[in-house]
Design a protein around this motif. Structure first.
Motif, short mmCIF file in Angstrom:
data_model
loop_
_atom_site.label_atom_id
_atom_site.label_comp_id
_atom_site.label_asym_id
_atom_site.label_seq_id
_atom_site.Cartn_x
_atom_site.Cartn_y
_atom_site.Cartn_z
N LEU A 82 -6.62 -6.48 8.80
CA LEU A 82 -6.49 -5.19 8.11
C LEU A 82 -6.95 -5.28 6.66
O LEU A 82 -7.53 -4.32 6.13
CB LEU A 82 -5.04 -4.74 8.17
N ALA A 83 -6.72 -6.41 6.02
CA ALA A 83 -7.10 -6.55 4.62
C ALA A 83 -8.61 -6.58 4.43
O ALA A 83 -9.10 -6.31 3.33
CB ALA A 83 -6.47 -7.83 4.03
N TYR A 84 -9.34 -6.88 5.50
CA TYR A 84 -10.80 -6.93 5.40
C TYR A 84 -11.53 -5.91 6.27
O TYR A 84 -12.68 -5.58 6.00
CB TYR A 84 -11.30 -8.34 5.78
N HIS A 85 -10.87 -5.40 7.33
CA HIS A 85 -11.58 -4.56 8.30
C HIS A 85 -10.80 -3.29 8.68
O HIS A 85 -10.96 -2.78 9.78
CB HIS A 85 -11.88 -5.38 9.56
N HIS A 106 -2.64 0.15 -0.05
CA HIS A 106 -3.66 1.05 -0.62
C HIS A 106 -4.41 1.79 0.47
O HIS A 106 -4.67 3.00 0.37
CB HIS A 106 -4.64 0.27 -1.50
N CYS A 107 -4.77 1.08 1.53
CA CYS A 107 -5.47 1.71 2.65
C CYS A 107 -4.64 2.86 3.23
O CYS A 107 -5.18 3.91 3.59
CB CYS A 107 -5.78 0.69 3.74
N LEU A 108 -3.35 2.66 3.32
CA LEU A 108 -2.46 3.68 3.88
C LEU A 108 -2.26 4.85 2.93
O LEU A 108 -2.27 6.02 3.35
CB LEU A 108 -1.09 3.06 4.20
N ALA A 109 -2.04 4.55 1.65
CA ALA A 109 -1.66 5.60 0.70
C ALA A 109 -2.86 6.36 0.15
O ALA A 109 -2.73 7.54 -0.20
CB ALA A 109 -0.88 4.97 -0.45
N PRO A 126 -9.43 3.36 2.46
CA PRO A 126 -9.67 1.96 2.79
C PRO A 126 -10.40 1.20 1.69
O PRO A 126 -11.39 1.68 1.12
CB PRO A 126 -10.53 2.04 4.05
N ILE A 127 -9.88 0.01 1.38
CA ILE A 127 -10.56 -0.96 0.53
C ILE A 127 -10.42 -2.31 1.21
O ILE A 127 -9.80 -2.42 2.26
CB ILE A 127 -9.97 -1.02 -0.90
N THR A 128 -10.97 -3.36 0.61
CA THR A 128 -10.79 -4.71 1.14
C THR A 128 -10.12 -5.59 0.09
O THR A 128 -10.09 -5.27 -1.12
CB THR A 128 -12.12 -5.36 1.55
N TYR A 129 -9.61 -6.70 0.55
CA TYR A 129 -8.95 -7.66 -0.34
C TYR A 129 -9.87 -8.12 -1.46
O TYR A 129 -9.41 -8.39 -2.58
CB TYR A 129 -8.48 -8.86 0.49
N LYS A 170 -4.61 4.72 -6.88
CA LYS A 170 -5.84 5.08 -6.21
C LYS A 170 -7.03 4.35 -6.82
O LYS A 170 -7.32 4.49 -8.00
CB LYS A 170 -6.07 6.59 -6.28
N GLY A 171 -7.67 3.50 -6.01
CA GLY A 171 -8.83 2.75 -6.45
C GLY A 171 -8.52 1.51 -7.25
O GLY A 171 -9.44 0.83 -7.73
N ARG A 172 -7.23 1.17 -7.37
CA ARG A 172 -6.87 0.01 -8.20
C ARG A 172 -5.64 -0.69 -7.62
O ARG A 172 -4.61 -0.06 -7.38
CB ARG A 172 -6.57 0.46 -9.63
#
Length: 334
Positions: free
Chosen positions: A127-130, A228-231, A234-237, A271-273
């Motif tokens: 999840l942290a990457y994909h 972060h992906c949930l709130a 999606p981003i990655t680690y 958001k974004g950070r």
């Protein structure tokens, strides 16, 4: 009574705890939900036991406890040499459960989703990457991708963000998400050096032999990425900032104490950070947790400040999150 067939990949501590809950509470699940959860395959590093009519979980647990590996189980069951990808393709099941630490598991998660199977996992790196790819595939196929146990074990922060705050605009999350670092920092407050506190954690089984995932902040970083992906989106680690506790000094601990504060490894998610780093927090803060507790402060436009606090580690606690997701996936399947 509807039957849901499950493939369980991983039979270490969490896998056995999950199997134990499924065994002990099977009647409860049947009576309450009208669903019979039937584990048709179990895999560990030695092989896969596969029985289409269902595996005797009590016997599986006994074999693993006695011999340490499923391949020792030769009386009534044939043990197959199957990769997780083979299990996904060959075993007839509605739900695939991943309780491994396989960083490449996203590949067979994706394969399971493409086969029309729901996936339940406690495994954080996929999840942290994909995240985007996996959630997108699940939505496309009309199946579930569930991961409550990846953050705060069974304390339901994932479900809260994913299912319950749909009308709220989340503004920020601050959280303490790693119990090992909390233990080490607490021991340092009691006078131990970092090295002594880490050694004590390892002796008690709280820290791994290789503690880098915890003390360097990687584990908390994975969890913060998922939040972060949930709130937000999606981003990655690789997009977040992480600093662990390995450089926290005894002097910093003492200075915080004189100010009525404590140091914890805090994840700050906006958001974004995303940033994970040691931070001074007031003693009265909900983030000033002890022992194996985790805590999160979620701020939204409608609710204001929401605090969720509970077990963030432990076998039965993690199994709680995994089993809850298995039931959700099973109810969808029937």
């Amino acid at each position: 009574m509807k039957e849901v067939r499950v493939s369980l990949v991983g039979f270490g501590n969490v896998g056995r705890a999950t199997a134990s809950v499924l065994l002990k509470k099977s009647r409860f699940f049947e009576d309450r939900y009208g669903v019979k959860i039937n584990v048709v395959s179990i895999s560990d590093t030695s092989g896969t036991v596969w029985l289409p009519e269902g595996i005797d979980l009590m016997e599986a647990l006994l074999v693993k406890e006695t011999f340490g590996k499923l391949s020792a189980w030769t009386n009534d069951y044939e043990v197959y040499e199957l990769t997780p990808g083979d299990v996904v393709r060959e075993v007839d099941a509605e739900v695939v459960v991943d309780v491994t630490n396989d960083k490449e598991a996203w590949k067979w998660h994706l394969a399971a989703l493409k086969e029309g199977k729901s996936v339940v996992t406690s495994n954080k790196p996929p999840l942290a990457y994909h995240y985007r790819e996996l959630i997108g595939e699940a939505e496309k196929r009309g199946v579930l991708y569930l991961f409550e146990a990846t953050v705060m074990a069974g304390t339901p922060i994932v479900g809260l963000l994913r299912e319950n705050l749909l009308g709220d605009d989340v503004q920020s999350i601050e959280a303490v998400l790693n119990a090992t670092t909390t233990f080490i920092l607490t021991q340092m407050e009691r006078g131990l050096s970092f090295e002594e506190a880490l050694a004590k954690a390892q002796k008690l089984g709280i820290a791994e032999r290789d503690p880098s995932g915890d003390v360097l902040g990687i584990d908390a970083g994975y969890k913060a990425t998922i939040l972060h992906c949930l709130a937000f989106h999606p981003i990655t680690y690789d997009e977040i900032r992480v600093r662990g506790i390995a450089e926290v000094t005894e002097g910093e601990i003492e200075r915080a104490k004189t100010k009525g504060k404590t140091i914890r490894l805090v994840a700050r998610v906006e958001k974004g950070r995303v940033a994970v780093e040691p931070a001074e927090i007031p003693r009265e803060s909900p983030l000033a947790v002890e022992s194996h507790e985790n805590a999160a402060v979620i701020r939204t436009d409608l609710l204001g400040e929401l605090v969720i606090k509970g077990a963030g580690a432990g076998l039965k606690e993690t199994a709680s999150g995994v089993v809850s997701d298995i039931i959700k996936a099973g109810l969808r399947a029937v």
